[in-house]
Every structure is written in structure tokens, then in C-alpha cells.
Design a protein around this motif. Structure first.
Motif, PDB file in Angstrom:
ATOM      1  N   ASP A 113      25.865  86.323  75.796  1.00  0.00           N
ATOM      2  CA  ASP A 113      26.384  85.261  74.934  1.00  0.00           C
ATOM      3  C   ASP A 113      25.261  84.629  74.110  1.00  0.00           C
ATOM      4  N   PRO A 114      25.285  84.768  72.794  1.00  0.00           N
ATOM      5  CA  PRO A 114      24.236  84.162  71.967  1.00  0.00           C
ATOM      6  C   PRO A 114      24.195  82.637  72.073  1.00  0.00           C
ATOM      7  N   ALA A 115      25.311  82.030  72.490  1.00  0.00           N
ATOM      8  CA  ALA A 115      25.339  80.572  72.618  1.00  0.00           C
ATOM      9  C   ALA A 115      24.556  80.089  73.824  1.00  0.00           C
ATOM     10  N   VAL A 116      24.289  80.989  74.786  1.00  0.00           N
ATOM     11  CA  VAL A 116      23.508  80.635  75.975  1.00  0.00           C
ATOM     12  C   VAL A 116      22.048  80.962  75.710  1.00  0.00           C
ATOM     13  N   ARG A 117      21.196  79.966  75.873  1.00  0.00           N
ATOM     14  CA  ARG A 117      19.772  80.173  75.604  1.00  0.00           C
ATOM     15  C   ARG A 117      18.897  79.819  76.808  1.00  0.00           C
ATOM     16  N   ALA A 118      19.499  79.305  77.864  1.00  0.00           N
ATOM     17  CA  ALA A 118      18.797  79.050  79.120  1.00  0.00           C
ATOM     18  C   ALA A 118      19.842  78.861  80.210  1.00  0.00           C
ATOM     19  N   VAL A 119      19.415  79.047  81.450  1.00  0.00           N
ATOM     20  CA  VAL A 119      20.311  78.927  82.601  1.00  0.00           C
ATOM     21  C   VAL A 119      19.662  78.029  83.638  1.00  0.00           C
TER      22      VAL A 119
END
Length: 306
Positions: free
Chosen positions: A88-94
Motif C-alpha cells: 500500500d503506497p499510503a503506508v509509509r511506516a508501521v
């Protein structure tokens, strides 16, 4: 073999029945990751919280009464969410965290699917490969940086889940326990792979041979934890670090993660070749060009994660 959640929680000296919600919820919200087994203790209940907020995927284990001993369903849900984060490009960290007094007190097999037949040779190795090792690999292979916000006891596979993350923040009241030896078991979930790379073989053997509880402050001192802070400061610190990662050059971070994770298994020529290939790939991204342009133009970069 996995460690039972109750056993690990007992070894940590904490009562799961007295657990109160002191975990790092961040902006997490209820998810649909509850048990699919109608006979399981948590049937119909969501035991993994999830929300995407500001480019950060918050994944929260939510079985505080069991010190977040990991069920089969929870494991599968976490693996799926990590895979979704990569794609998902909208996720940039977890951020991976938990509620209550325990981060994860080991594996709880009560919610596992019932075996279809009597166990035969090869079944245990297959179970480990498809279970604990698959979970740890999902963290290591996630294309986004993963922060562990360890709110409490991390024992057995719970400790390895934290150690597999790219950055580890911990409440200074948390403890890490290589609990396997207390049950006469060999560590699973990649522990014998992760620990020597993090703290060296002698310290890794000390932790695994004795199974003593390692306080967060000592874990920070020997390099297993990036920061140990008072419990009330953990949520804000996790959010701050995740926010900084989410605002960064996502593909460059992913490639950096790959290089660092592979470094201990590579000779110099292989590592140098991988570095050159990563540089080649990264220079095709918009963020790399933005970083160079911002330097030339003497302004702050505006990374878009692509």
C-alpha cells in the motif's frame, strides 16, 4: 516449539487476570481480525486492532487478559497486515504494539486449528516454518520500516517479534525473556538467527541458556532496544518516530533496510554489489530526485514515498 502464553506470563511474574490496559494504542481502532474458530476462547472478538493514520499503520495486539499470548488467528492477521503495508503506497511506516501489561507473552496454541491426524515426523518442523518463522520473516521482509513499541513483557516468540523490528522502543518497566530453556525447548521464531546478530554469540547464548528476564534498561545498554522510556512516554515517542519515518523517503528506507538485514550474511563483494544495485534502483524514484533538488535549492525536502 511455541511457548504457551500462560507459561510465559507466569515466568515473567505477572498476573494476566490482573492486567490493566496500559498499552500503546496510538491512534489504533478496532479491526476485523478476530478468531475464526467458534470454539476458541476469543471467538467473535477482535484481538488485533488496526488503523492507518498519517501514513502509519498501527498494529496492536489486544488480548491483555492473556498478556497478549499470540494466537494462530492473531499471527495470521499480523502477517496479512504487514503484507498489506508493503503493497500500500499510503503506508509509509508501521508500529507494532499491544495493550495491557504484556507486549506478547509467547505463543498460545489454544486457538490453533485442530490437527487432522496424528502427528508424524516432519510435522513439527513444518509447523515452525509456516508459523513462528513466517511471522518473523513478515517483519523482516516488510518493505516499510517497522517500529516495535514494547509496552510490557516480551517472552519467547514475543521477544523475537520485537527484535525482528527495525527499531525497538520499550517502556522501562518491560522485560524480555528467552523463555524456551525453562520448558526444555529450542528457541524458535528465528531467535538463534536474530540475537547473535544483535548482541553477539556470547551474550545471545547467555540469554538463551539461562532464560533470565532482561530489563528494558539493560536491553537498551546491550543494543537490543533503541530507547527505554517511562511507560507514559512510550506512545508519544512511538508516534514521533513513526511520523518521522512516514515523512521520509520510503523507497530509500526500504532499500536501506534490505542492505542492513542482508549485511551479516554477505561477504564484502556481495554487499558492495547489493549497495550499488540499491543506489541504481533508488535513483529512479521521485524522492531521490527531490532530495537532491532540495539540497541544491537549499530548502527542506518534500518526500512523497515514491
Amino acid at each position: 516449539m511455541p511457548v504457551s502464553g500462560k507459561a510465559a506470563a507466569g515466568d515473567a511474574g505477572a498476573s494476566s487476570t490482573a492486567a490493566r490496559d496500559t498499552g500503546v494504542r496510538g491512534p489504533a481502532a478496532r479491526d476485523t481480525g478476530g478468531s475464526s474458530d467458534p470454539a476458541a476462547p476469543d471467538a467473535g472478538r477482535t484481538t488485533v486492532l488496526h488503523r492507518l493514520d498519517g501514513g502509519v499503520s498501527w498494529i496492536t495486539l489486544d488480548r491483555p487478559e492473556a498478556m497478549n499470548a499470540l494466537t494462530w488467528d492473531q499471527r495470521e492477521r499480523v502477517i496479512a497486515l504487514l503484507a498489506e503495508a508493503s503493497a500500500d503506497p499510503a503506508v509509509r511506516a508501521v508500529v507494532l504494539t499491544a495493550t495491557g501489561r504484556g507486549f506478547c507473552a509467547g505463543a498460545d496454541l489454544r486457538g490453533a486449528p485442530a490437527p487432522a491426524r496424528e502427528r508424524v515426523a516432519g510435522d513439527v518442523a513444518r509447523t515452525i516454518r509456516l508459523g513462528a518463522q513466517r511471522l518473523i520473516a513478515a517483519v523482516l521482509d516488510c518493505e516499510k520500516p517497522v517500529i516495535a513499541a514494547v509496552n510490557g513483557t516480551a517472552a519467547g516468540i514475543g521477544a523475537h517479534l520485537a527484535f525482528a523490528c527495525d527499531l525497538v522502543l520499550a517502556a522501562d518497566t518491560a522485560v524480555f525473556i528467552e523463555v524456551f530453556v525453562r520448558r526444555g525447548l529450542v528457541p524458535d521464531g528465528g531467535g538463534a538467527y536474530l540475537l547473535p546478530r544483535l548482541v553477539g554469540p556470547h551474550r545471545a547464548k547467555e540469554l538463551m541458556f539461562f532464560g533470565d528476564a532482561l530489563p528494558a534498561a539493560e536491553a537498551e545498554r546491550i543494543g537490543l532496544v533503541n530507547r527505554a522510556v517511562p511507560p507514559e512516554e512510550l506512545p508519544a515517542l512511538a508516534a514521533e518516530w513513526a511520523g518521522r519515518l512516514a515523512a521520509g523517503p520510503t523507497r530509500a528506507l526500504a532499500l536501506t533496510k534490505q542492505l542492513v538485514n542482508a549485511s551479516a550474511d554477505s561477504d564484502r563483494s556481495t554487499a558492495f554489489a547489493a549497495e550499488a544495485a540499491a543506489q541504481e534502483t533508488n535513483m529512479t524514484t521521485r524522492d531521490a530526485n527531490e532530495g537532491v533538488a532540495s539540497f541544491v535549492e537549499r530548502r527542506a525536502p518534500r518526500y512523497r514515498g515514491c
